[in-house]
Design a protein around this motif. Structure first.
Motif, PDB file in Angstrom:
ATOM      1  N   GLU A 120       0.807  -1.181  -0.118  1.00 26.60           N
ATOM      2  CA  GLU A 120       0.136  -0.023   0.124  1.00 26.60           C
ATOM      3  C   GLU A 120       0.817   1.291   0.034  1.00 26.60           C
ATOM      4  O   GLU A 120       0.548   2.323  -0.798  1.00 26.60           O
ATOM      5  N   TYR A 121       2.095   1.204   0.741  1.00 23.72           N
ATOM      6  CA  TYR A 121       2.910   2.313   1.017  1.00 23.72           C
ATOM      7  C   TYR A 121       3.306   2.856  -0.611  1.00 23.72           C
ATOM      8  O   TYR A 121       3.173   4.143  -0.901  1.00 23.72           O
ATOM      9  N   ILE A 122       3.786   1.943  -1.078  1.00 29.40           N
ATOM     10  CA  ILE A 122       4.404   2.342  -2.388  1.00 29.40           C
ATOM     11  C   ILE A 122       3.358   2.489  -3.789  1.00 29.40           C
ATOM     12  O   ILE A 122       3.777   3.190  -4.506  1.00 29.40           O
ATOM     13  N   THR A 123       2.380   1.728  -3.723  1.00 30.05           N
ATOM     14  CA  THR A 123       1.332   2.096  -4.701  1.00 30.05           C
ATOM     15  C   THR A 123       0.813   2.926  -4.510  1.00 30.05           C
ATOM     16  O   THR A 123      -0.195   3.443  -5.517  1.00 30.05           O
ATOM     17  N   ARG A 124       0.545   3.762  -3.272  1.00 32.31           N
ATOM     18  CA  ARG A 124      -0.016   5.043  -3.234  1.00 32.31           C
ATOM     19  C   ARG A 124       0.855   6.083  -3.777  1.00 32.31           C
ATOM     20  O   ARG A 124       0.586   7.221  -3.998  1.00 32.31           O
ATOM     21  N   GLN A 125       2.147   5.634  -4.484  1.00 30.85           N
ATOM     22  CA  GLN A 125       3.072   6.728  -4.880  1.00 30.85           C
ATOM     23  C   GLN A 125       3.353   6.201  -6.500  1.00 30.85           C
ATOM     24  O   GLN A 125       4.338   6.574  -7.040  1.00 30.85           O
ATOM     25  N   THR A 126       2.426   5.390  -6.854  1.00 26.88           N
ATOM     26  CA  THR A 126       3.060   4.867  -8.073  1.00 26.88           C
ATOM     27  C   THR A 126       1.733   4.662  -9.155  1.00 26.88           C
ATOM     28  O   THR A 126       0.812   3.886  -8.729  1.00 26.88           O
ATOM     29  N   GLN A 127       1.767   5.516 -10.474  1.00 26.52           N
ATOM     30  CA  GLN A 127       0.584   5.018 -11.366  1.00 26.52           C
ATOM     31  C   GLN A 127       0.314   3.909 -11.672  1.00 26.52           C
ATOM     32  O   GLN A 127       0.895   2.952 -11.713  1.00 26.52           O
ATOM     33  N   GLY A 128      -1.044   3.654 -11.865  1.00 31.65           N
ATOM     34  CA  GLY A 128      -1.659   2.258 -12.366  1.00 31.65           C
ATOM     35  C   GLY A 128      -1.951   1.387 -11.050  1.00 31.65           C
ATOM     36  O   GLY A 128      -1.606   1.649  -9.820  1.00 31.65           O
ATOM     37  N   ASP A 129      -2.883   0.627 -11.598  1.00 32.73           N
ATOM     38  CA  ASP A 129      -3.262  -0.625 -10.420  1.00 32.73           C
ATOM     39  C   ASP A 129      -2.470  -1.644 -10.388  1.00 32.73           C
ATOM     40  O   ASP A 129      -1.561  -2.013 -11.373  1.00 32.73           O
ATOM     41  N   PHE A 130      -2.266  -2.386  -9.361  1.00 33.46           N
ATOM     42  CA  PHE A 130      -1.392  -3.352  -9.089  1.00 33.46           C
ATOM     43  C   PHE A 130      -2.308  -4.803  -8.641  1.00 33.46           C
ATOM     44  O   PHE A 130      -2.851  -4.623  -7.734  1.00 33.46           O
ATOM     45  N   ALA A 131      -2.026  -5.849  -9.344  1.00 33.53           N
ATOM     46  CA  ALA A 131      -2.635  -7.246  -8.800  1.00 33.53           C
ATOM     47  C   ALA A 131      -1.363  -7.800  -8.592  1.00 33.53           C
ATOM     48  O   ALA A 131      -0.310  -7.932  -9.299  1.00 33.53           O
ATOM     49  N   VAL A 132      -1.161  -8.382  -7.256  1.00 33.93           N
ATOM     50  CA  VAL A 132      -0.015  -9.315  -6.857  1.00 33.93           C
ATOM     51  C   VAL A 132      -0.486 -10.778  -6.825  1.00 33.93           C
ATOM     52  O   VAL A 132      -1.431 -11.020  -5.950  1.00 33.93           O
ATOM     53  N   LEU A 133      -0.033 -11.660  -7.562  1.00 32.72           N
ATOM     54  CA  LEU A 133      -0.293 -12.725  -7.716  1.00 32.72           C
ATOM     55  C   LEU A 133       0.609 -14.068  -7.001  1.00 32.72           C
ATOM     56  O   LEU A 133       1.920 -13.827  -7.382  1.00 32.72           O
ATOM     57  N   ASP A 134      -0.116 -14.759  -6.126  1.00 35.74           N
ATOM     58  CA  ASP A 134       0.606 -15.897  -5.620  1.00 35.74           C
ATOM     59  C   ASP A 134       0.702 -16.892  -6.545  1.00 35.74           C
ATOM     60  O   ASP A 134      -0.278 -17.202  -7.219  1.00 35.74           O
ATOM     61  N   GLN A 135       2.091 -17.622  -6.689  1.00 32.33           N
ATOM     62  CA  GLN A 135       1.850 -18.687  -7.724  1.00 32.33           C
ATOM     63  C   GLN A 135       1.924 -20.036  -6.964  1.00 32.33           C
ATOM     64  O   GLN A 135       2.807 -20.251  -6.137  1.00 32.33           O
ATOM     65  N   ARG A 136       0.879 -20.783  -7.070  1.00 33.68           N
ATOM     66  CA  ARG A 136       1.044 -22.142  -6.487  1.00 33.68           C
ATOM     67  C   ARG A 136       0.222 -22.930  -7.237  1.00 33.68           C
ATOM     68  O   ARG A 136      -0.718 -22.780  -8.215  1.00 33.68           O
ATOM     69  N   ASP A 137       0.235 -24.512  -7.228  1.00 31.75           N
ATOM     70  CA  ASP A 137      -0.368 -25.387  -7.969  1.00 31.75           C
ATOM     71  C   ASP A 137      -0.569 -25.072  -9.499  1.00 31.75           C
ATOM     72  O   ASP A 137      -1.839 -25.144 -10.030  1.00 31.75           O
ATOM     73  N   ASP A 138       0.568 -24.790 -10.171  1.00 28.64           N
ATOM     74  CA  ASP A 138       0.491 -24.244 -11.537  1.00 28.64           C
ATOM     75  C   ASP A 138      -0.585 -23.113 -11.997  1.00 28.64           C
ATOM     76  O   ASP A 138      -1.204 -23.354 -13.105  1.00 28.64           O
ATOM     77  N   ASN A 139      -0.825 -22.376 -11.102  1.00 28.70           N
ATOM     78  CA  ASN A 139      -1.794 -21.316 -11.072  1.00 28.70           C
ATOM     79  C   ASN A 139      -1.426 -20.112 -10.633  1.00 28.70           C
ATOM     80  O   ASN A 139      -0.402 -20.040  -9.651  1.00 28.70           O
TER      81      ASN A 139
END
Ligand code: HEM
Length: 343
Positions: free
Chosen positions: A146-165
């Motif tokens: 939250e701290y850094i994306t309040r200072q960066t243009q654009g949305d951000f999805a952060v994806l965990d990678q597990r079970d080949d997905n």
């Protein structure tokens, strides 16, 4: 390079505009006169000085106003930013990626000084100076993502990678084209893409996922996506549909050029080092039709793309009812000339 940050709004009086320089660098997304979904992924390498692809995270004249808009949306609806407990490390990875890239690529705007885990961050455009301990959440006013994306243009999805997905387990989403982080949180790649027409049958999502699971650290990828938005709204969320959905009804041929906007998303994909998460920044660029038609080859091509777009896509993208008017307005910029592939 000096960026003059514009004072503008993305709500109520809608004072957002692009300078002629911003129009010139707009990421026009159509390499040919028609459009269909494809696995349009390529390496996120910098090229063409001045283009939106030149730097890892593009900062432009809308930066300060966009960050103000994000703070406004978050104050109304804190659920636009969510991070499941196991995603905190990915948040630190993302903070590191953004701070190091911005400090290196925009030294006149951002500085990062590191002494072991003691970091000192300076963000001049937003007037922020912060000393904190890397990996210690208690030393920041928000969680690291939250701290850094309040200072960066654009949305951000952060994806965990597990079970080949990939799993949408964290995100900052305030400038989205009609989808909801609060609805999608915890979903996997196929689940959150379920509403998209045609692409599942075309095998696009299977191939795209295979590619994304193999994105390596230091070798980011990118693609463009696009839609149309009435008024320069960054926040076209389902949560606020009651506010912006009605704006589509008011559109006339007279105010088409000022009100209708092409909305282009520069989507990038980065592997994060400690968490092995994948981060998906979605940077939104808006351009009103009056600005777009100042480039004759864009105007001509855009007319053909919108005119011939399959109805399922125009419906999904939310402009099927306005399409006849948009096509009529754009048609006066199409002289029928043959065009060649490329932008
Ligand atoms: C739409 C997320 C990667 C193709 C969407 C939507 C979301 C999303 C939330 C809106 C779905 C809705 O209507 O609710 C993501 C995330 C990705 C990702 C988090 C990264 C992991 C990709 C990739 C491709 C792709 C790599 C294709 C090559 C599409 C398409 C649409 C879509 C074609 C429909 C867009 C439109 O017509 O405007 N995506 N996506 N996505 N996505 Fe993705």
């Amino acid at each position: 390079m000096t960026i003059v940050f514009r004072e503008e709004t993305f709500h109520d009086d809608f004072t957002f505009r692009n300078s002629p320089e911003a129009v010139k660098r707009f990421p026009f997304p159509f390499p040919e006169d028609s459009y269909m979904y494809s696995v349009n992924l390529e390496p996120h390498k910098s090229y063409r000085p001045g283009s939106v692809y030149e730097r890892t995270f593009d900062v432009d004249e809308h930066y300060v106003s966009e960050m103000r808009d994000r703070a406004r949306v978050l104050a109304e609806d804190p659920l636009r930013c969510q991070s499941l407990p196991h995603m905190t490390l990915a948040g630190w990875d993302l903070l590191e990626l953004i701070m190091t890239s911005k400090a290196e690529e925009y030294p006149e705007l951002f500085e990062l000084h590191r002494d072991g885990a003691r970091w000192h961050w300076i963000n001049r455009p937003l007037g922020i100076e912060q000393k904190f301990t890397f990996l210690d959440e208690t030393t920041l006013p928000y969680g690291p993502m939250e701290y850094i994306t309040r200072q960066t243009q654009g949305d951000f999805a952060v994806l965990d990678q597990r079970d080949d997905n990939l799993w949408m387990d964290a995100g900052m989403v305030t400038t989205q084209a009609d989808w909801s982080l609060d609805f999608d949180i915890g979903m996997n790649f196929f689940e959150w893409h379920a509403p998209v027409p045609k692409a599942h049958e075309m095998g696009i999502f299977q191939r795209a996922l295979k590619f994304l699971l193999n994105v390596q650290q230091g070798a980011p990828a990118r693609r463009l996506n696009w839609t149309m938005t009435v008024n320069p709204l960054l926040d076209t969320s389902p949560e606020n549909y009651h506010k912006w959905g009605v704006m589509k009804k008011d559109l006339t041929l007279e105010d088409m050029g000022q009100m209708m906007h092409l909305r282009v998303e520069l989507q990038t994909f980065f592997r994060l080092p400690r968490s092995n998460a994948l981060v998906f920044p979605i940077r939104c660029y808006l351009i009103k039709l009056d600005e777009l038609v100042t480039v004759p080859k864009w105007a001509r091509r855009f007319h053909r793309v919108i005119r011939d777009l399959p109805a399922e896509l125009a419906t999904y993208k939310g402009f099927i009812s306005n399409r006849p008017k948009i096509v009529e307005w754009l048609s006066k910029y199409d002289d029928g000339a043959l065009t060649s592939p490329g932008i």
